[in-house]
Design an enzyme around this catalytic site. Structure first.
Site, PDB file in Angstrom:
ATOM      1  N   ASP A  51     -10.023   0.737   4.434  1.00  0.00           N
ATOM      2  CA  ASP A  51      -9.739  -0.650   4.057  1.00  0.00           C
ATOM      3  C   ASP A  51     -10.746  -1.156   3.032  1.00  0.00           C
ATOM      4  OD1 ASP A  51      -8.531  -3.109   4.105  1.00  0.00           O
ATOM      5  OD2 ASP A  51      -8.776  -3.429   6.249  1.00  0.00           O
ATOM      6  N   ASP A  52     -10.250  -1.643   1.889  1.00  0.00           N
ATOM      7  CA  ASP A  52     -11.081  -2.276   0.855  1.00  0.00           C
ATOM      8  C   ASP A  52     -12.099  -1.323   0.233  1.00  0.00           C
ATOM      9  OD1 ASP A  52      -9.689  -4.538   1.477  1.00  0.00           O
ATOM     10  OD2 ASP A  52     -11.397  -5.728   2.130  1.00  0.00           O
ATOM     11  N   CYS A  89      -3.928  -5.573   1.090  1.00  0.00           N
ATOM     12  CA  CYS A  89      -3.765  -4.556   2.132  1.00  0.00           C
ATOM     13  C   CYS A  89      -2.368  -4.507   2.735  1.00  0.00           C
ATOM     14  CB  CYS A  89      -4.810  -4.750   3.218  1.00  0.00           C
ATOM     15  SG  CYS A  89      -5.034  -6.436   3.780  1.00  0.00           S
ATOM     16  N   ARG A  93       0.152  -1.251   2.646  1.00  0.00           N
ATOM     17  CA  ARG A  93       0.514  -0.555   3.874  1.00  0.00           C
ATOM     18  C   ARG A  93       2.028  -0.483   4.037  1.00  0.00           C
ATOM     19  NH1 ARG A  93      -4.302  -0.473   7.134  1.00  0.00           N
ATOM     20  NH2 ARG A  93      -5.920  -1.209   5.725  1.00  0.00           N
ATOM     21  N   LYS A 147      -5.856  -0.195  12.065  1.00  0.00           N
ATOM     22  CA  LYS A 147      -5.313  -1.469  11.579  1.00  0.00           C
ATOM     23  C   LYS A 147      -3.827  -1.351  11.246  1.00  0.00           C
ATOM     24  CE  LYS A 147      -5.740  -4.489   7.518  1.00  0.00           C
ATOM     25  NZ  LYS A 147      -6.613  -4.919   6.424  1.00  0.00           N
ATOM     26  N   HIS A 149      -1.463  -4.582  10.703  1.00  0.00           N
ATOM     27  CA  HIS A 149      -1.362  -5.661   9.713  1.00  0.00           C
ATOM     28  C   HIS A 149       0.013  -5.720   9.041  1.00  0.00           C
ATOM     29  CE1 HIS A 149      -3.773  -8.241   6.615  1.00  0.00           C
ATOM     30  NE2 HIS A 149      -3.371  -8.949   7.657  1.00  0.00           N
ATOM     31  N   HIS A 242     -13.492  -3.163   5.585  1.00  0.00           N
ATOM     32  CA  HIS A 242     -13.171  -4.583   5.465  1.00  0.00           C
ATOM     33  C   HIS A 242     -14.276  -5.410   6.121  1.00  0.00           C
ATOM     34  CE1 HIS A 242     -10.989  -8.354   5.731  1.00  0.00           C
ATOM     35  NE2 HIS A 242      -9.956  -7.838   5.094  1.00  0.00           N
ATOM     36  N   ASP A 352      -6.445   1.123   0.503  1.00  0.00           N
ATOM     37  CA  ASP A 352      -5.279   0.241   0.384  1.00  0.00           C
ATOM     38  C   ASP A 352      -5.356  -0.693  -0.812  1.00  0.00           C
ATOM     39  OD1 ASP A 352      -7.329  -1.326   1.378  1.00  0.00           O
ATOM     40  OD2 ASP A 352      -6.183  -2.163   3.043  1.00  0.00           O
ATOM     41  N   ASN A 353      -6.543  -0.896  -1.362  1.00  0.00           N
ATOM     42  CA  ASN A 353      -6.728  -1.712  -2.576  1.00  0.00           C
ATOM     43  C   ASN A 353      -8.162  -1.537  -3.034  1.00  0.00           C
ATOM     44  OD1 ASN A 353      -6.310  -4.151  -0.141  1.00  0.00           O
ATOM     45  ND2 ASN A 353      -8.345  -3.825  -0.990  1.00  0.00           N
ATOM     46  N   LYS A 417     -10.246  -6.604  -5.480  1.00  0.00           N
ATOM     47  CA  LYS A 417      -9.094  -6.798  -4.599  1.00  0.00           C
ATOM     48  C   LYS A 417      -8.428  -8.137  -4.901  1.00  0.00           C
ATOM     49  CE  LYS A 417      -8.239  -7.690   0.360  1.00  0.00           C
ATOM     50  NZ  LYS A 417      -8.884  -7.708   1.697  1.00  0.00           N
TER      51      LYS A 417
END
Length: 774
Positions: A51-52, A89, A93, A147, A149, A242, A352-353, A417
């Site tokens: 994540d991130d 994100c 996803r 995660k 989300h 994240h 994811d980003n 992001k």
């Protein structure tokens, strides 16, 4: 929200490839892999999504961070240096798990809004199979940790329709947080399979990255104990990195002093390694590091010694969290080797980003006070509550690094992001399959052809030899937008088949086509302000060619417009306040609720509807006897919250103002039945007065405390104990979760009037639907 009057006369242009959707997603199309199903010896498939994570945060992409297991995958597998995600994100996803463009998959935005437009459904459509559903239909066991989300936050509570939860969307087993992020030391709410994990006091040394790895290995072992041959699909979606960014003390110590040279020097070093590693051609320009090109990042040498020490500590924590992700990967890899399945396992590692600049210019030690985007915040609002340097990264601090480190993370790209520039969407991608895609001698494994997040699902299904189902729930499924890129891995001379791609995020627009990219970051309605980049020669988007080639800009802008209509992109967000619209179906979440001891922690969003930007009352019904003690009610954690408890003959309240504890105490009432009432009265400038009474007698109070806003309190309401992250650390060290053993009958929350500054707008969807039918 802004939308053109109607679609263009010819809106058939397919965003992914330049033909019609029917032509290019037909089963007879040359883009579609041959129909196959799982067979004996089919590979396991693992997707590790971080994540991130920025493009340069792994050692195969230039980082100084110690990631030997990702490096080993890259050394024997393949690195995609031109792989793109969406800017956020949830959209990424959804696209990864479906192969559909994010708006068609229902996620134009993260799953914290619900304005009612088709691209903002915040659920994957019923006629779209997920990657897990495809693998399960193909004979695979399907597991997920981490995660999710991909469920609207109003449907995360225990009484909600669970049709969009992981188990209902194809996973045999699930363990993790369905929310957008959580604490790594004290997760606010973990779901196991289809319900909340048992409430617990997290043991000393608990760290979520490690705990998720434990669960993933347990799932694999459970499968192998029952079936020695069945292939599995594991989707490991890390909560790290994240915010709030947290790491184990030993890992932080490993990076002590590593970032004292500052973000500019470290960025230059990463870029040199990227060039030496063949990720970019010699002569490639790196984006600028001036404040104008970084949204305000100051030169490192202009900072004070105190600022440099604080900011370097933030990055040490971030690096340690990335290191822990690699350790997790290492445990998986070594376990696969132990059971003899490593060579026949496809492993993907990606993000994811791009890395996020949400920590602000100076970073934050109070993530939830920084993470507030409401107009009218009082001038004295503190987005970085001072905390001791040694606490940063540990369980007591919810922090995030300054934006300058995000600029480092995204080397050599610009912005972060949420942006449609490369810093927001150009992310690392590694794929390894020793038995099925061995590297040939002399092949570096670097691939610079364009690929997009929608391509992951068709690629993995094609490599594994599994069909995507033709129907779901008796309905034909929607066609995918992505295209398999396995041919690029097998033969580096092959061109990308993904020739064009739109992007849109919060009104920011972009379009890629055959090596060129246009970007318009101006608000919708401000006129066209397209930038043009030759990203084949200028991947960091340093030279705007729009003025020199207006014809190309106009043609690509028209293509973006057609793709936007095809993908339900409209209406565009022209005012962020438009995303505050919520459906009237949520009104039930703001009704009074009674919670009994033993009830699982109330979900975060469900809890917030009772308290956020409004007055409210908490009524605790006790049958009090001398010596009774424990937590009556707790809401929140070290990032912000409040806890009311009885201890040592006193009624006590701790209000945690984003890391700053405020305390009050008074005498417990005499024995017998009593109602303890805590009234939170909303004041101007986003403050509360808190008044606590036993019967009619005032016992204690706190005046004009800053309201808990945005995502705080993050841990939901628990009655009779303090679940998850403790509100009061001193109390936690004395008494743990501090269960109220007897005499606490129930607690009732009664929401009051919304404050005048509450921006929420309720759309009466039932009335609108009735009018539409009439």
């Amino acid at each position: 929200m802004t939308s053109p009057a109607g679609p263009p006369a010819d809106s058939r242009g397919y965003a992914g490839f330049g033909g019609t959707a029917a032509e290019l997603t037909s089963r007879s199309s040359p883009w579609w892999p041959p129909a196959r199903r799982a067979r004996p010896g089919s590979p396991n498939v693992i997707v590790v999504l971080v994540d991130d994570l920025g493009f340069s945060d792994l050692s195969p992409f230039g980082a100084e961070i110690d990631t030997p297991y990702v490096q080993a995958l890259a050394d024997t597998g393949y690195r995609l240096t031109n792989y793109h995600s969406t800017p956020l994100c949830s959209p990424s996803r959804a696209a990864l798990l479906t192969g559909l463009n994010p708006h068609r998959a229902g996620f134009a935005m993260v799953a914290h809004v619900d304005p009612g437009y088709p691209g903002y459904r915040m659920e994957i459509p019923d006629d779209v199979p997920t990657l897990a559903e495809s693998f399960r239909a193909g004979g695979y066991a399907t597991f997920m940790v981490g995660k999710w989300h991909l469920t609207a936050e109003s449907r995360l509570h225990d009484g909600a329709d669970k049709g969009s939860w992981p188990v209902q969307r194809g996973f045999d087993r699930y363990h993790g947080s369905m929310d957008g992020f959580t604490s790594l030391f004290h997760p606010h709410r973990l779901i196991s399979d289809n319900g909340p994990a048992p409430d617990q006091q997290y043991p000393d040394g608990y760290y979520l990255t490690d705990a998720l790895t434990d669960r993933a290995i347990e799932m694999i072992n459970g499968l192998r104990a029952g079936d020695a041959a069945k292939p599995f699909f594991l989707y490991f979606a890390h909560q790290a990195v994240h915010g709030p960014v947290q790491a184990k003390a030993a890992d932080i110590e490993k990076y002590r002093g590593r970032y004292d040279a500052g973000w500019h020097r470290m960025r230059e070093e990463r870029f040199r390694r990227q060039l030496a590693g063949g990720l970019f051609a010699e002569g490639t320009e790196i984006s600028g590091s001036d404040p104008a090109g970084t949204l305000g990042v100051p030169p490192w040498d202009e900072l004070s010694a105190e600022q440099r020490a604080l900011y370097a500590r933030h990055m040490e924590v971030y690096a340690a969290a990335v290191d822990a992700v690699d350790q997790s990967l290492g445990r998986l890899v070594e376990h696969l080797r132990l059971i003899g399945e490593y060579d026949n396992t496809i492993i993907v590692v990606t993000s994811d980003n791009g890395a996020t600049g949400e920590g602000g210019i100076e970073g934050t030690r109070s993530y939830f006070s920084r993470f507030v985007n409401l107009p009218g915040l009082p001038a004295e609002w503190c987005p970085d509550v001072p905390r001791d340097l040694g606490l940063i990264g540990g369980p007591r601090v919810h922090g995030h690094y300054p934006r300058g480190w995000a600029h480092l993370s995204n080397t050599p790209f610009r912005y972060y992001k949420g942006h449609t520039h490369a810093g927001g969407v150009h992310v690392p991608f590694v794929l390894s399959w020793p038995a099925g895609l061995p590297r040939t001698q002399g092949d570096s494994g670097v691939r610079d052809q364009y690929a997009y997040v929608t391509d992951v699902a068709p690629t993995l299904l094609a490599l594994a030899g599994v069909d995507r189902p033709a129907e779901r729930g008796g309905r034909p499924v929607q066609d995918v937008d992505g295209v398999a890129f396995g041919h690029l891995l097998a033969d580096r001379r092959q061109p990308s088949r993904h020739r064009a791609q739109y992007v849109e995020c919060a009104g920011g627009r972009g379009y890629f086509e055959d090596g060129y990219k246009i970007i318009d970051a101006s608000p919708p309605g401000a006129g066209d302000n397209w930038e043009l980049y030759d990203i084949a020669a200028d991947p960091a988007e340093t030279t705007d060619l729009a003025a020199a080639d207006p014809a190309r800009v106009a043609a690509m802008a028209a293509s973006w417009h057609r793709a936007a209509w095809l993908n339900t992109v409209f209406p565009l967000v022209d005012d962020p306040a438009a995303l505050n619209t919520r459906p009237s179906t949520e009104l039930a979440l703001s009704r009074p609720v009674t919670i009994y001891p033993g009830t699982p922690v109330l979900e975060r969003y469900r809890s917030s509807k009772l308290t956020t930007l409004r007055s409210f009352t908490v009524e605790a019904y006790l049958d009090h006897r001398p010596g009774d003690e424990g937590v009556i009610v707790a809401h929140g954690d070290q990032g912000g919250g409040y806890v009311l408890f009885a201890e040592d003959g006193e009624l006590r309240l701790t209000y945690n103002a984003y890391g700053l504890p405020l305390r009050a105490a008074g005498p417990m009432p005499g024995p017998g039945p009593v109602t303890v009432t805590a009234r939170f009265t909303a004041l101007p400038e986003m403050r509360w007065d808190i008044d606590v009474r036993a019967g009619q007698d005032r016992v204690l109070g706190l005046a004009a405390v800053p309201q808990l806003l945005g995502m705080a309190p993050f841990t939901g309401i628990s009655v009779g104990f303090d679940h998850g992250g403790p509100v009061d650390w001193d109390l936690h060290e004395r008494r743990g979760v501090f269960r109220y053993r007897r005499g606490l009958l129930r607690v009732r929350y009664v929401p009051g009037e919304k404050a005048p500054y509450n921006p929420e707008i309720i759309a009466m969807v039932e009335e609108a639907a009735r009018r539409a039918i009439d």
